[in-house]
Motif scaffolding. Sequence first.
Motif, PDB file in Angstrom:
ATOM      1  N   TRP A   1       6.452   2.678  -6.068  1.00  0.00           N
ATOM      2  CA  TRP A   1       7.782   3.294  -6.028  1.00  0.00           C
ATOM      3  C   TRP A   1       8.778   2.272  -5.513  1.00  0.00           C
ATOM      4  N   ARG A   2       9.994   2.311  -6.068  1.00  0.00           N
ATOM      5  CA  ARG A   2      11.028   1.354  -5.679  1.00  0.00           C
ATOM      6  C   ARG A   2      12.262   2.081  -5.151  1.00  0.00           C
TER       7      ARG A   2
ATOM      8  N   VAL B   1       9.535   7.163   1.051  1.00  0.00           N
ATOM      9  CA  VAL B   1       8.073   7.135   1.059  1.00  0.00           C
ATOM     10  C   VAL B   1       7.605   6.781   2.470  1.00  0.00           C
ATOM     11  N   PRO B   2       6.353   7.114   2.788  1.00  0.00           N
ATOM     12  CA  PRO B   2       5.283   7.575   1.913  1.00  0.00           C
ATOM     13  C   PRO B   2       5.371   9.062   1.586  1.00  0.00           C
ATOM     14  N   VAL B   3       4.895   9.372   0.399  1.00  0.00           N
ATOM     15  CA  VAL B   3       4.652  10.751  -0.008  1.00  0.00           C
ATOM     16  C   VAL B   3       3.204  10.811  -0.496  1.00  0.00           C
ATOM     17  N   LEU B   4       2.405  11.628   0.162  1.00  0.00           N
ATOM     18  CA  LEU B   4       1.012  11.810  -0.228  1.00  0.00           C
ATOM     19  C   LEU B   4       0.889  13.092  -1.030  1.00  0.00           C
TER      20      LEU B   4
ATOM     21  N   GLU C   1       4.100   4.652  -2.686  1.00  0.00           N
ATOM     22  CA  GLU C   1       4.356   3.628  -1.682  1.00  0.00           C
ATOM     23  C   GLU C   1       5.326   2.580  -2.231  1.00  0.00           C
ATOM     24  N   LEU C   2       6.110   2.038  -1.335  1.00  0.00           N
ATOM     25  CA  LEU C   2       7.204   1.137  -1.680  1.00  0.00           C
ATOM     26  C   LEU C   2       6.701  -0.231  -2.110  1.00  0.00           C
ATOM     27  N   VAL C   3       7.197  -0.700  -3.255  1.00  0.00           N
ATOM     28  CA  VAL C   3       6.900  -2.038  -3.759  1.00  0.00           C
ATOM     29  C   VAL C   3       8.195  -2.677  -4.242  1.00  0.00           C
TER      30      VAL C   3
END
Length: 231
Positions: free
Chosen positions: A40-41, A56-59, A7-9
């Motif tokens: 993930w950036r 993302v998202p990637v599960l 997930e994006l941060v």
Amino acid sequence: MSLKLFELVGTDASRPFSPYCWRTRMALAHKGLTAESLPWRFTEKSEIAPHGSEKVPVLLHDDKPVVDSWTIANYLEDHFPDRPSLFGGEGGRAMARMLNAWGDIAIIGGIFPLIIADIPKNLADVDAAYFRKSREARFGKPLEEVQASRDTGVVAFRKSLEVMRQTFKTQAYLGGSAPNYADYIVFGGFQWARVVSPFRLLEADDPVYAWREKLLDAFDGMARKSPGCPV
């Protein structure tokens, strides 16, 4: 069973902000599932490329990748049928498909110009530079110019939510008496804005604001506990 979620941060790894990742976060909570967060950036595309995605998202379910928030929602529904339904049946799934598009166009598309110049403030220099270059190419002008008219733009955005207000006259959530994935689709956009920008999208007396507040408190306040702005 192992579940992991890219997930994006930004600079704060505990502050995920992608609207699509929040759709997935809420869907997992609805199903009573917990996924390990993999921060993930924007410039870390090599981290998810082996899983067949650039976004993302990637599960990862036992290391099997599931890509895209809508695909993930359907995967969770179909692979965990013994847990609470995200859609309430095939009719609900079909309606959610329409709302998925509306959420992309009207909610995320409507919010983006209102907060776009605030987003780089949450990013490291390399990611901020990537975001600015790619988004300014999309809009054809600096981010600050895109956002400059947000005080008038937000008025039009609020008007676009009238369909939600009409719905809330007869039911508590988009999904009916309780929230489902239809709600999480739309909520993801508002949570994204809350995390990255101090700009107030909703008036406190708006029924949409009251709905958002209930979802912030859902699942033991999961979304409210995630760092964000007091808007």
